[in-house]
Motif scaffolding. Structure first.
Motif, PDB file in Angstrom:
ATOM      1  N   PRO A  81       0.831  -1.215   0.000  1.00 26.44           N
ATOM      2  CA  PRO A  81       0.000   0.000   0.000  1.00 26.44           C
ATOM      3  C   PRO A  81       0.859   1.257   0.000  1.00 26.44           C
ATOM      4  N   CYS A  82       0.324   2.320  -0.581  1.00 25.11           N
ATOM      5  CA  CYS A  82       1.017   3.601  -0.598  1.00 25.11           C
ATOM      6  C   CYS A  82       0.951   4.247   0.788  1.00 25.11           C
ATOM      7  N   GLU A  83       2.013   4.926   1.161  1.00 22.36           N
ATOM      8  CA  GLU A  83       2.072   5.610   2.452  1.00 22.36           C
ATOM      9  C   GLU A  83       1.768   7.090   2.252  1.00 22.36           C
ATOM     10  N   ASP A  84       1.871   7.844   3.346  1.00 25.41           N
ATOM     11  CA  ASP A  84       1.837   9.291   3.227  1.00 25.41           C
ATOM     12  C   ASP A  84       3.009   9.729   2.364  1.00 25.41           C
ATOM     13  N   ILE A  85       2.923  10.927   1.795  1.00 25.48           N
ATOM     14  CA  ILE A  85       4.008  11.440   0.976  1.00 25.48           C
ATOM     15  C   ILE A  85       5.299  11.458   1.792  1.00 25.48           C
ATOM     16  N   LEU A  86       6.340  10.847   1.236  1.00 27.23           N
ATOM     17  CA  LEU A  86       7.597  10.657   1.950  1.00 27.23           C
ATOM     18  C   LEU A  86       8.535  11.848   1.756  1.00 27.23           C
ATOM     19  N   PRO A  87       9.542  11.994   2.627  1.00 26.94           N
ATOM     20  CA  PRO A  87      10.488  13.108   2.491  1.00 26.94           C
ATOM     21  C   PRO A  87      11.329  12.983   1.219  1.00 26.94           C
ATOM     22  N   THR A  88      11.763  14.111   0.712  1.00 25.83           N
ATOM     23  CA  THR A  88      12.643  14.133  -0.450  1.00 25.83           C
ATOM     24  C   THR A  88      13.999  13.553  -0.078  1.00 25.83           C
ATOM     25  N   PRO A  89      14.541  12.640  -0.863  1.00 24.08           N
ATOM     26  CA  PRO A  89      15.863  12.077  -0.551  1.00 24.08           C
ATOM     27  C   PRO A  89      16.957  13.132  -0.684  1.00 24.08           C
ATOM     28  N   ALA A  90      18.034  12.925   0.033  1.00 24.84           N
ATOM     29  CA  ALA A  90      19.172  13.852  -0.031  1.00 24.84           C
ATOM     30  C   ALA A  90      19.844  13.761  -1.394  1.00 24.84           C
ATOM     31  N   CYS A  91      20.348  14.895  -1.856  1.00 23.28           N
ATOM     32  CA  CYS A  91      21.075  14.927  -3.120  1.00 23.28           C
ATOM     33  C   CYS A  91      22.485  14.381  -2.902  1.00 23.28           C
ATOM     34  N   THR A  92      22.837  13.383  -3.664  1.00 25.83           N
ATOM     35  CA  THR A  92      24.182  12.812  -3.589  1.00 25.83           C
ATOM     36  C   THR A  92      24.858  12.908  -4.954  1.00 25.83           C
TER      37      THR A  92
END
Length: 333
Positions: free
Chosen positions: A193-204
């Motif tokens: 199932p889909c979750e709440d909108i997740l945090p943006t990943p860090a730029c690497t």
């Protein structure tokens, strides 16, 4: 005027029904015959989650891009139908339906999908797939990552900074595969199932260890970016000449339940948000002209991940914000 009054009355009546209920779906189907509504999202899907998937932000109107106007050669007849998948069968990305997962990254997914298609078409490289992850996490001027972004800066970023390769979640393909798992944008299915909108990943600035190239070495660039001035035939000629384009449109309650046919806004007074997609062709169904569009909610949403939307009338703003560009030729700096 009478039609507007009827639409308002229908919208007011529909507002009393749950936006994903069977009764609401039945009401949509009873009011028009252009398209078919059905169950996509589970009825208990939170509205805030759905709004989170609609990641096109307002506020990029001041960004000016070159406009292509009058590009159709004199005497050239636009065909009644066109499908980029058939025109360029050697390019697998055109047929692909991506999954943005629990991230409001439609703006980035649509952009890199178009870039990937055009990389194959113009640089004859069917194996390079631009990374959603790289764009959504590293373009600070594009917006707010998983909380939304803009189309125009995405293509400018491609030109000025370049974007690396990357495959689907957990694929180990390319430099930076997508870090959001594919989730169930459907009432029934095998995905989690889909979750709440997740945090943006860090730029690497690193590729996954198993990839053979370095981050800077893997980057590819766009050569130029452009838009259109709601000119249907110019858009069509560009698509059939250069490949798919990215566009955004306003999403209303009824669109969530689209299954087949030519979508026209039927219910919902105010839009839930702006959504970015990829136009891959056009056609006519019955007497309804349409754009053929790839969504980013996986294959089991809508019509195998696709939808058709009325063409030529700027339905839901679909022709008012189209952005695309051309890849830089390989070997050129």
């Amino acid at each position: 005027m009478k039609g507007l009054i009827l639409l308002f009355l229908f919208a007011a009546a529909s507002a009393k029904l749950h936006y994903l209920s069977d009764e609401y779906i039945e009401e949509i189907n009873g009011k028009q015959s252009s398209w078919v509504a059905g169950r996509n999202f589970p009825e208990d899907t939170p509205l805030e989650y759905i709004k989170g998937l609609l990641g096109v932000l307002e506020g990029d109107e001041a960004i000016e891009l070159p406009r292509r106007v009058g590009i159709v050669p004199k005497g050239f007849e636009i065909p009644e139908s066109f499908d980029s998948r058939e025109a360029w069968p050697q390019c697998p990305t055109i047929s692909e339906i991506r999954d943005q997962g629990s991230c409001g990254s439609c703006w980035a997914v649509g952009a890199v999908s178009v870039m990937s298609d055009r990389e194959c078409i113009h640089n004859n490289d069917p194996n390079f797939r631009y990374s959603d992850e790289d764009l959504v996490s590293c373009c600070a001027t594009c917006g707010m990552g998983c909380n939304g972004g803009w189309l125009k800066p995405s293509f400018n970023y491609w030109i000025n900074h370049g974007i690396v390769s990357g495959g689907r979640f957990n694929s180990s393909e390319g430099c930076k595969p997508y870090s959001f798992y594919e989730c169930e944008h459907h009432a029934e299915g095998e995905r989690p199932p889909c979750e709440d909108i997740l945090p943006t990943p860090a730029c690497t600035s690193e590729c996954i260890p198993e990839y053979g190239l370095g981050y800077e070495e893997d980057k590819r660039f766009g050569s130029h970016v452009y838009t259109f001035d709601k000119q249907e035939q110019d858009m069509q000629f560009d698509i059939m000449t250069n490949g798919p384009v990215e566009a955004s449109f306003n999403v209303y309650n009824d669109f969530l339940s689209y299954k087949s046919g030519v979508y026209k806004h039927t219910s919902g007074i105010l839009p839930l948000g702006g959504h970015a997609i990829r136009i891959i062709g056009w056609g006519v169904e019955g007497e309804e002209p349409y754009w053929l569009v790839a969504n980013s909610w996986n294959y089991d949403w809508g019509d195998n991940g696709l939808f058709k939307i009325l063409r030529g009338t700027n339905e839901c703003g679909i022709e008012g914000n189209i952005v695309t560009g051309m890849p830089r030729a390989l070997g050129r700096k």
